[in-house]
Design an enzyme around this catalytic site. Structure first.
Site, PDB file in Angstrom:
ATOM      1  N   ASP A  10       0.833  -1.206   0.000  1.00 54.42           N
ATOM      2  CA  ASP A  10       0.000   0.000   0.000  1.00 54.42           C
ATOM      3  C   ASP A  10       0.867   1.256   0.000  1.00 54.42           C
ATOM      4  OD1 ASP A  10      -2.337   1.436   0.007  1.00 54.42           O
ATOM      5  OD2 ASP A  10      -2.688   1.230   2.167  1.00 54.42           O
ATOM      6  N   HIS A  27       2.055   3.499  -9.186  1.00 56.46           N
ATOM      7  CA  HIS A  27       1.801   2.083  -9.473  1.00 56.46           C
ATOM      8  C   HIS A  27       2.952   1.477 -10.278  1.00 56.46           C
ATOM      9  CE1 HIS A  27      -2.009   2.346  -7.570  1.00 56.46           C
ATOM     10  NE2 HIS A  27      -2.571   3.118  -8.492  1.00 56.46           N
ATOM     11  N   LEU A 121      10.743 -20.243  -5.438  1.00 53.06           N
ATOM     12  CA  LEU A 121       9.753 -19.467  -4.688  1.00 53.06           C
ATOM     13  C   LEU A 121       8.346 -19.669  -5.246  1.00 53.06           C
ATOM     14  CD1 LEU A 121       9.254 -17.019  -2.617  1.00 53.06           C
ATOM     15  CD2 LEU A 121       9.365 -15.577  -4.655  1.00 53.06           C
TER      16      LEU A 121
END
Ligand code: IPE
Ligand code: MG
Length: 235
Positions: A10, A27, A121
């Site tokens: 955020d 963004h 991962l």
């Protein structure tokens, strides 16, 4: 080290605003921060990283921002796929993607199948995800699998319920950047015993140093799961 880290990324908008830039720039910078976080997770031996990319509530943003977020997601996924695959990352997705444009659904399916055999991962991307919706969907799955009548109700257990969730795994460490101290409908069931870490740092500024601070905070904690510290030490 935590095996599974979950992140609410955020602060992109406020990061951009503080620099006099449009939210879009925030963004875009957020994608760079995510790339760095994925690479650092690999370096630190994290097994699973779950990130909140788009919530079921994000549709309430202005149409132009929603469109931009979708566009950025598709282009980032396509651009990063080679490198992710090369790094043995296994991509999967939680949330309802059926409402997104065909192009996004195709990219998601391609990314998932192309990396499905990778053993590095686990990168889990939550997109159009909402925790309450996930729990209700799990209930429906569970009940649909029950024999007719009320038989079988007593066989419902936490384990069986968990297995009906989109994400049947429990993160060890939750990180939220951007200064807000809330869950925002992320992984409601899964975070019951997760260690929480909140930082005021905006997501685009969340670099390896900041990530290490969160990991260090985790390492310094004693997880008791309801027991006393004496019991935990004796174990
Ligand atoms: C997080 O940054 C990105 C998404 C929710 C997609 P925000 O866009 O929420 O940034 P702020 O909270 O406005 O700063
Ligand atoms: Mg926000």
């Amino acid at each position: 080290m935590p095996g599974h880290v979950a992140i609410v990324m955020d602060g992109n908008g406020r990061w951009a605003k503080s620099r006099g830039m449009p939210r879009a720039a925030g963004h875009e910078a957020g994608i760079d921060a995510l790339r760095g976080t994925v690479e650092h997770s690999i370096r630190r031996g994290i097994r699973t990283l779950t990130v909140f990319v788009f919530s079921s509530e994000n549709w309430q943003r202005p149409d132009a921002e929603v469109a931009l977020l979708i566009e950025l997601f598709v282009s980032a996924l396509n651009d990063e796929l080679d490198a992710l695959d090369k790094n043995k990352v296994r991509l999967s997705f939680i949330g309802d993607i059926s409402v997104f444009p065909e192009e996004l659904q195709a990219s998601v399916e391609h990314a998932g199948s192309r990396t499905s055999k990778n053993n590095g991962l686990n990168l889990i991307i939550a997109i159009n995800y909402g925790g309450r919706h996930e729990i209700v969907s799990a209930c429906k799955k569970l009940f649909a699998a029950l024999p007719p009548g009320n038989r079988g109700i007593d066989d419902i257990s936490e384990e069986r319920f968990r297995d009906c969730l989109d994400l049947p795994d429990y993160p060890d460490l939750f990180i939220r950047t951007g200064g807000e101290v809330r869950l925002s409908n992320f992984l409601l069931w899964q975070l019951a015993y997760t260690e929480m870490y909140f930082t005021d740092v905006y997501w685009p500024d969340f670099n390896t140093l900041e990530y290490d601070k969160a990991l260090e905070s985790y390492v310094g904690r004693q997880r008791r799961f309801g027991r006393t510290s004496e019991q935990v030490r004796e174990k």
